[in-house]
Design an enzyme around this catalytic site. Structure first.
Site: not given
Ligand code: IPE
Ligand code: IPE
Ligand code: MG
Length: 231
Positions: A15, A20, A32, A62, A126, A185
């Protein structure tokens, strides 16, 4: 860092991209883009640290309610990120998975997601899980719908898990949220039931390798009780 008590599954609510950018008098999309750069950094670092599962909250159910332009930019960014990064991730033995609804995404993006999953499915390093059009409530409701369609006659927590988007994804050990927001959220409601929560004041593009290490170190000091009494 103590390597023996690493969190197996780290989930991050990335977030603060908008803030930023705003701090720099730039458009939100600039944030972004910088946020996407940071995804590369943190994924690499997680692999280096030996984390098994990293789930990133990339776009929520959302987030469609944001201005169309921002949504379109984000969708385009996901698509080009897959173009650019999948082969490198594949080389680094990363397995890519997606969780979320698949019925509202564009056909081209969906195809790229499916290809990325297929291309990396044998990898053993990973496990990077990208939550796109993901909502925890929706995941639970989707699971219930499938259970009903299959006329399942009895259910328990273990069997319920089989109907989640990715049953093999273990519970979240460490849930990180950046930008000082203290909310879930609608992220990983089922899998995060006993997650240790770590909130960082840093905005996502500034959440670097050291910040990640600090979160892991803090996690290692936590006493996880799971409802029990531990002397
Ligand atoms: C997180 O940053 C990225 C997404 C939700 C896609 P935000 O866009 O929510 O940034 P803030 O919260 O407005 O600063
Ligand atoms: C959560 O961030 C979703 C993602 C990080 C993808 P938001 O910025 O959408 O969450 P709220 O609106 O602050 O709760
Ligand atoms: Mg936000």
């Amino acid at each position: 860092m103590n390597k023996s008590s690493l969190p197996v599954h780290i989930a991050i609510i990335m977030d603060g991209n908008g803030r930023w950018a705003k701090k720099r008098n730039k458009k939100r999309t600039f944030g972004h883009r910088e946020g996407a750069e940071n995804v590369r950094r943190i994924v690499k670092h997680s692999a280096r640290r030996g984390i098994k599962h990293l789930t990133l909250f990339t776009f929520s159910t959302e987030n469609w309610n944001r201005p169309k332009r921002e949504v379109n930019t984000l969708m385009r960014m996901f698509s080009s990120l897959l173009d650019k990064e999948v082969s490198e991730l594949n080389k680094n033995n990363v397995r890519i998975d997606f969780i979320g609804r698949r019925d509202r995404l564009g056909g081209t993006l969906l195809k790229k997601m499916e290809n990325a999953e297929k291309e990396t499915e044998e990898n053993t390093g990973l496990n990077l899980v990208l939550a796109i059009d993901y909502g925890g409530r929706r995941e639970i409701v989707d699971a219930c719908s499938r259970i009903m369609r299959q006329s399942v006659s009895s259910i328990d927590e273990d069997r319920f898990r089989d109907y989640l988007y990715k049953p093999s994804l273990p519970d979240v050990d460490l849930l990180i949220r950046t930008a000082d927001e203290m909310r879930i959220s609608n992220f990983l409601l089922w899998q995060g039931a006993y997650a240790e929560i770590y909130v960082s004041p840093l905005l996502w593009p500034d959440f670097d390798e050291d910040a990640m290490d600090n979160a892991i170190e803090e996690y290692q000091t936590r006493e996880r009780k799971f409802g029990e009494i531990k002397e």
